[in-house]
Scaffold this active site. Structure first.
Site, short mmCIF file in Angstrom:
data_model
loop_
_atom_site.label_atom_id
_atom_site.label_comp_id
_atom_site.label_asym_id
_atom_site.label_seq_id
_atom_site.Cartn_x
_atom_site.Cartn_y
_atom_site.Cartn_z
N LYS A 240 0.82 -1.20 0.00
CA LYS A 240 0.00 0.00 0.00
C LYS A 240 0.86 1.27 0.00
CE LYS A 240 -4.00 -2.27 0.67
NZ LYS A 240 -3.61 -3.69 0.82
C1 LIG Z 1 -4.20 -4.84 0.32
C2 LIG Z 1 -3.39 -6.04 0.27
C3 LIG Z 1 -3.65 -7.06 -0.66
C4 LIG Z 1 -4.81 -7.02 -1.61
O1 LIG Z 1 -4.66 -6.02 -2.58
P1 LIG Z 1 -5.91 -5.51 -3.41
O2 LIG Z 1 -5.41 -4.36 -4.21
O3 LIG Z 1 -6.93 -5.09 -2.39
O4 LIG Z 1 -6.39 -6.64 -4.22
C5 LIG Z 1 -2.79 -8.15 -0.68
N1 LIG Z 1 -1.75 -8.24 0.17
C6 LIG Z 1 -1.48 -7.29 1.09
C7 LIG Z 1 -0.34 -7.47 2.01
C8 LIG Z 1 -2.28 -6.15 1.16
O5 LIG Z 1 -1.99 -5.20 2.06
#
Ligand SMILES: *Cc1c(COP(=O)(O)O)cnc(C)c1O
Length: 494
Positions: A112
């Site tokens: 993120k």
């Molecule tokens: C948010 C997240 C995901 C999923 O990603 P999306 O964009 O919501 O599909 C997978 N792994 C981690 C560690 C995340 O923080």
């Protein structure tokens, strides 16, 4: 050619990128989508000579067409700096025949950060460009990682406040500690009694509450979103796929134009949608392997054409993927419906009303780029152990879901195409699950003891993001019911 953004749910007038970033969600509850996907205008060879920031500029300038070169470069340079622990920003690690794209080298050690370290800068620039005087209130539902990354990005940013809602019993201990220790007078963190979908639905409701918006406007506030429904999150995520391809080319691992596959651990469908956009920009990507955990609503959708959220919500060891309503899928549905907002709205209304919808046979055929599969808890832990035993490389639980699914994919199809696996979190963020997967004996240890043991085992220093929270005091202890989120927001802004 300018790219404009319109809603997936009505034919209202399209807006510029900066306006879409400010709004987050369209007024009709739809998501903003670009009116066309621009083609890369640099060759793969040229891109392979660039560093991360340069690639990011080449990608983002094509989508955020109302930003000047100076504005965009300024945002990029403020975001992708020493907050990341490597100059490469998103390095590739080769392990057992696959390329793990490590997207966790930022401030909060999950992917993120890739988008949320730039979103605040895009947001402030957008506000300035549109002569917004209001304070911008970022409202975010989190399954664990978005919350901390958004808090880190927006804390003490002038002209903004940020409110984060997370499922009180649905995040890892480290994730929770990271959030509730967040400093900054403009931050609020609230644990809700419910799951991620409850939090996300609550936030969407507040967004579409016109009366509340009017009331807050009078007080000098306006809402925006840091969730991946914001186009300002999606666009920065396209960059690392382009960068990863360019890096493989630079290292001579692939030829220019050679197709690669991408495997993505998926929750809200943002990360994999970014890969799909990258493919549609002309990046040579073959299959998009969509990996789910036991909340396998997407796997079922890709195999049957029916999206059905009427099922038990499972708490797994990959909490950031514990999601039954994958918001960003709507952008794909809109596209395979022939960019038809009416058709898409009907399906989304059915999802709200009945919890499910089915796409037509023709729409289903347009999903051929995607391959859906899932890994259960045992397979996920088994994959962490397999990789560690084979080469000492330690991956987190989310990455392990994608890695296990990739193994299944190869078994099922025999496809030997070189593959990038999106590595979305540092194993240090999910230490207990990771260490238990390697050996059950670790279960007796304390959280931070485990951190030190993992550091020894993986031969990787403990990330500063973890060191910080070892002793940090808890500053947020607010909890609420899912149906009183609005009151909490009003109180914070009173
Ligand atoms: C948010 C997240 C995901 C999923 O990603 P999306 O964009 O919501 O599909 C997978 N792994 C981690 C560690 C995340 O923080």
């Amino acid at each position: 050619m300018d790219v404009l953004y319109s809603s997936t749910r009505s034919k209202s007038a399209p807006v510029k990128a900066s306006e879409a970033i400010l709004k987050g969600l369209a007024e009709d509850g739809g998501l903003f989508v670009p009116d066309h996907i621009p083609a890369l205008d640099k060759s793969l060879e040229e891109l392979s000579q660039m560093d991360y920031r340069q690639v990011a500029y080449e990608v983002m300038k094509l989508f955020l067409t109302d930003f000047t070169e100076e504005e965009l470069k300024d945002c990029i340079h403020k975001a992708y700096d020493s907050k990341f622990d490597t100059e490469l920003i998103a390095p590739l690690a080769e392990a057992e025949g696959a390329y793990y794209l490590e997207l966790f080298h930022g401030a909060t050690i999950a992917f993120k950060d890739m988008a949320l370290s730039i979103l605040p800068h895009l947001m402030i620039t957008s506000a300035r460009k549109n002569h917004i005087e209001n304070e911008i209130v970022i409202l975010t539902a989190t399954s664990g990682d978005t919350g901390k990354a958004a808090l880190a990005g927006f804390a003490d940013v002038k002209g903004t406040r940020i409110i984060v809602f997370y499922p009180k019993n649905g995040v890892s201990p480290i994730q929770e500690k990271q959030m509730v220790t967040q400093k900054g007078a403009n931050t609020l963190v609230v644990g809700i009694h419910g799951n991620f979908d409850d939090a996300q639905t609550g936030v969407k409701k507040i967004f579409s509450d016109k009366e509340l918006a009017k009331e807050l406007e009078g007080k000098g506030f306006q809402f925006s979103s840091a969730n991946s429904i914001n186009i300002g999150r999606l666009v920065p995520q396209i960059c690392y796929y382009v960068y990863a391809y360019a890096a493989l080319l630079k290292e001579g691992k692939i030829r220019a134009g050679e197709k690669i596959n991408v495997a993505v651990p998926t929750g809200n469908f943002g990360n994999i949608l970014a890969a799909f956009y990258a493919k549609n920009m002309g990046l040579p990507i073959g299959r998009l392997i969509c990996a789910s955990n036991e909340n396998k609503v997407l796997y079922d959708f890709f195999s049957t054409g029916t999206y059905d959220r009427n099922r038990e919500f499972v708490l797994t060891s990959s909490p950031s993927m514990d999601i039954l309503i994958s918001s960003n899928l709507e952008r794909l549905i809109y596209r395979i419906a022939g960019n038809d907002a009416d058709k898409n709205r009907e399906l989304m209304n059915a999802l709200t009303r009945e919890g499910k919808y089915a796409v037509t046979e023709e729409m289903k055929e347009a999903l051929a780029d995607f391959y859906g599969a899932y890994a259960d808890e045992e397979e996920t832990f088994g994959e962490i152990r397999r990789l560690y035993d084979a080469c000492g490389y330690v991956i987190d639980t989310h990455t392990a879901v994608a890695s296990a699914v990739y193994q299944k994919y190869v078994k099922a199809t025999g496809d030997q195409t070189k593959t990038i696996i999106a590595s979305t979190a540092s194993p240090f963020k999910f230490t207990r699950s990771v260490m238990n997967a390697i050996d059950a004996k670790y279960d007796a240890m304390g959280d931070f003891e485990l951190v030190d043991e993992l550091s020894r085992l993986a031969n990787v220093p403990v990330p500063p993001a973890i060191e910080e929270i070892r002793t940090a005091p808890v500053v947020h202890d607010r909890q609420c019911e899912a149906d009183s989120m609005k009151d909490v927001v009003k109180e914070f802004l009173a």
